[in-house]
Write an enzyme that holds these catalytic residues in place. Structure first.
Site, PDB file in Angstrom:
ATOM      1  N   ASP A 108       0.817 -11.479 -14.036  1.00 63.36           N
ATOM      2  CA  ASP A 108       0.732 -12.916 -13.782  1.00 63.36           C
ATOM      3  C   ASP A 108       1.372 -13.723 -14.902  1.00 63.36           C
ATOM      4  O   ASP A 108       1.987 -14.766 -14.653  1.00 63.36           O
ATOM      5  CB  ASP A 108      -0.717 -13.345 -13.595  1.00 63.36           C
ATOM      6  CG  ASP A 108      -1.210 -13.108 -12.182  1.00 63.36           C
ATOM      7  OD1 ASP A 108      -0.414 -13.261 -11.248  1.00 63.36           O
ATOM      8  OD2 ASP A 108      -2.397 -12.764 -12.013  1.00 63.36           O
ATOM      9  N   GLU A 119      -3.378 -14.515 -18.917  1.00 59.73           N
ATOM     10  CA  GLU A 119      -2.464 -14.465 -17.763  1.00 59.73           C
ATOM     11  C   GLU A 119      -1.756 -15.788 -17.543  1.00 59.73           C
ATOM     12  O   GLU A 119      -0.780 -15.852 -16.803  1.00 59.73           O
ATOM     13  CB  GLU A 119      -3.251 -14.119 -16.500  1.00 59.73           C
ATOM     14  CG  GLU A 119      -3.928 -12.763 -16.556  1.00 59.73           C
ATOM     15  CD  GLU A 119      -4.872 -12.557 -15.396  1.00 59.73           C
ATOM     16  OE1 GLU A 119      -4.504 -11.818 -14.470  1.00 59.73           O
ATOM     17  OE2 GLU A 119      -5.971 -13.135 -15.417  1.00 59.73           O
ATOM     18  N   CYS A 137      -2.922  -4.781 -20.282  1.00 61.11           N
ATOM     19  CA  CYS A 137      -3.258  -3.949 -19.119  1.00 61.11           C
ATOM     20  C   CYS A 137      -2.335  -4.164 -17.925  1.00 61.11           C
ATOM     21  O   CYS A 137      -2.555  -3.600 -16.859  1.00 61.11           O
ATOM     22  CB  CYS A 137      -4.715  -4.210 -18.692  1.00 61.11           C
ATOM     23  SG  CYS A 137      -5.042  -5.908 -18.191  1.00 61.11           S
ATOM     24  N   HIS A 157       0.829  -1.216   0.000  1.00 59.34           N
ATOM     25  CA  HIS A 157       0.000   0.000   0.000  1.00 59.34           C
ATOM     26  C   HIS A 157       0.854   1.253   0.000  1.00 59.34           C
ATOM     27  O   HIS A 157       0.477   2.270  -0.563  1.00 59.34           O
ATOM     28  CB  HIS A 157      -0.962  -0.007   1.199  1.00 59.34           C
ATOM     29  CG  HIS A 157      -0.304   0.200   2.512  1.00 59.34           C
ATOM     30  ND1 HIS A 157      -0.089  -0.826   3.393  1.00 59.34           N
ATOM     31  CD2 HIS A 157       0.202   1.312   3.108  1.00 59.34           C
ATOM     32  CE1 HIS A 157       0.518  -0.351   4.470  1.00 59.34           C
ATOM     33  NE2 HIS A 157       0.712   0.924   4.316  1.00 59.34           N
TER      34      HIS A 157
END
Length: 579
Positions: free
Chosen positions: A464, A440, A511, A195
């Protein structure tokens, strides 16, 4: 003498200033036994600590500046939700009764139990959320031990134009960082998806994480340089180094100012090829950042935040409300909504499960579409909401972690069942809403030509895809040096997916973080990619690179890269491509 300490650069840029060291030393927690008649009093003490922790976070939440990035408030809200979760409220009380132990020890046992579960998960972004649990538990422990809230001392300090060095930073700390005009930070712990890294990128300040034992070598108020691009902090820099970095700061400022000019121009290569450039978001409130950079649509709307840190999964109306906010803000521009991709620290405690059970999703286990097909009480409300939202704007539905055709067919069967339900209730939806999947898993890239007749579009998720292809976890310090987006196997899988989509005349986008990395934009263009979805903070820079690129000149170098077996040669060719 100058000292260079290396970590992971998570937010680009250079900052020069005096360092302010924050120390959240871990508390020593001891166990002691209680007599039975003292257990009720101990439970009351624990419940009081929970209430105080909630009051502290509410107070910090109220101090978030109105012009603050929304991500900060969202992280604090997540901490507040944890204080209401039975995993941190009911279970410790049960442990107090069961072991006749003090509240601190019961909370410590439960925290260790949760962290152990999280560490068994391999999803980098989600695994990083275990740090949020540690922060919340540490706050409760300090209250139980009678220690003051360290963020209060932080708030009272004069920290304008300083650089923060800490073992780690909580979202509460980060609120005050922005409030006090802190110019950079460096932490000993954390990863690319922690975070603290996410918030640093939102704040637009240089940041480094994972420095490991940097504090013993740096003194309070010492002048340091934080180079977030290279991931290095320089202590006691000489005048020559300072002059060089100050010159770089001026160049960076000039470059960033120039990027503003690209906001109103379309993404188009020098030889006139239009490029679709969209934005990745995680919260509806991220639309403020999308608007700020002039984003022309959402290529990836992550929806996991709806499921985080709560006792019950969201219902259909809650899903719909979140999607409506984004669709209305887009004013006719497209949005691609990704269905649930739960894992690691994102938890759902559902009443249909054993009490206090957690749905966790190992990267190679029950995750994403696998979980959704198994637990359809999570999946169907989301699909219904996405279908209903499609009546309000240009919505595409995207399913993650697909590896075979049977999964696609199962999802499409459920969607058709829901369409029939909506028709019976006269609820509107787009009958032609595009349906796509993410690439992925290597199997998906290899078999993309077999899958494409059954879907409307592909989106390549490189985060991934790289990890599965190279069998490494980029958050694992023992092997993260192997995480390499330009590995020949990765590039060939990307090329294979793009070529299959182009042959099938179906749209394909990318993406993952690779799309937001300026080093790989021209390579991806050379591989045939014509649709990118990037992080808001990277949007204008990526657009500028696209607009300065000539596709004719990229084809030759891209072909050489694909034929090269030496990683050193690939690096040299990439440098030549970006020169």
């Amino acid at each position: 003498m100058s000292l260079a300490l290396y970590g992971i650069g998570v937010s680009k840029g250079v900052a020069i200033g005096n360092v302010y060291i924050i120390s959240h030393e871990p508390l020593e927690i001891s166990e002691y036994c209680l007599s039975k008649h003292n257990i009720g009093e101990e439970v009351s003490r624990f419940e009081s600590a929970l209430a105080v922790a909630s009051e502290q976070l509410q107070h910090i939440r109220e101090r978030v500046p109105k012009d603050s990035t929304v991500d900060i408030a969202a992280f604090i809200d997540a901490h507040l939700l944890m204080l209401e979760d039975s995993l941190l409220t009911t279970v410790p009380i049960e442990l107090i009764h069961e072991h006749q132990c003090n509240a601190e020890w019961a909370l410590k046992m439960q925290c260790e139990n949760l962290v152990q579960r999280f560490e068994a998960i391999d999803d980098p972004y989600l695994q990083a959320r275990k740090e949020d649990v540690k922060h919340v538990v540490a706050r409760i422990q300090r209250i139980l031990r009678g220690y003051p809230d360290p963020t209060i001392d932080f708030a009272d300090a004069n920290l304008a134009n300083t650089i923060i060095l800490a073992d780690d930073l909580s979202p509460a700390d980060t609120v005050l960082m922005q409030h006090h005009g802190i110019i950079a930070f460096a932490t000993e712990y954390g990863g690319i998806t922690s975070h603290t890294a996410i918030l640093a990128r939102s704040l637009g300040i240089p940041a480094i994480v994972g420095l490991r034992r940097a504090r013993p070598y740096i003194q309070q108020n010492e002048i340091v340089i934080v180079d977030g691009t290279r991931g290095v902090i320089l202590a006691n820099p000489d005048q020559r180094t300072l002059s060089g970095y100050r010159r770089q700061q001026k160049e960076d400022k000039y470059f960033r100012t120039g990027l503003i000019k690209t906001k109103s121009v379309p993404a188009k290569t020098l030889n006139g090829t239009p490029i679709n450039l969209h934005v990745n978001i995680e919260f509806p409130e991220d639309m403020q950042a999308v608007k700020r950079v002039g984003g022309q649509g959402i290529g990836l709307y992550r929806t996991e935040f709806l499921f985080m840190n709560r006792r019950e999964p969201p219902d259909e109306e809650e899903h719909l409300e979140a999607y409506q906010k984004v669709i209305h803000a887009l004013k006719g521009k497209p949005v691609t909504i990704r269905t649930l991709d739960l894992g690691a620290d994102k938890q759902v405690v559902d009443s249909s499960y054993h009490e206090n059970s957690i749905i966790t999703n190992p990267a190679l286990g029950l995750r994403a579409v696998r979980l959704c097909l198994k637990e359809q009480q999570l999946f169907r409300p989301q699909l219904r909401a996405i279908l209903r939202a499609s009546a309000l704007g240009k919505v595409r539905l995207m399913v993650p972690m697909v590896c075979e055709l049977s999964e696609i067919l199962q999802v499409k069967k459920i969607i058709e069942e829901i369409r029939n339900e909506l028709r019976q209730k006269s609820l509107k939806f787009d009958h032609n809403m595009p349906f796509g999947v993410m690439v992925e898993v290597p199997a998906m890239a290899i078999c993309s030509d077999l899958i494409l007749p059954h879907i409307d579009f592909l989106s390549i998720g490189t985060n991934d895809l790289i990890q599965y292809t190279l069998a490494i976890d980029r958050n694992d310090e023992a092997v993260n040096y192997l995480y390499n987006p330009s590995h020949p196997a990765v590039l060939r899988l990307i090329k294979m997916s793009i070529d299959s989509a182009n042959k099938a005349k179906k749209p394909v986008s990318l993406c993952g973080e690779m799309a937001s990395d300026s080093r790989y934009v021209r390579l991806l263009l050379g591989l045939g990619l014509r649709s990118f979805s990037v992080n808001p903070e990277s949007y204008l820079e990526i657009k500028q690179i696209i607009n300065d690129s000539n596709l004719n000149g990229l084809n030759y170098l891209t072909k050489k890269i694909l034929e090269t077996d030496s990683q050193d040669d690939i690096v040299e060719l990439l440098e030549a491509m970006n020169a």
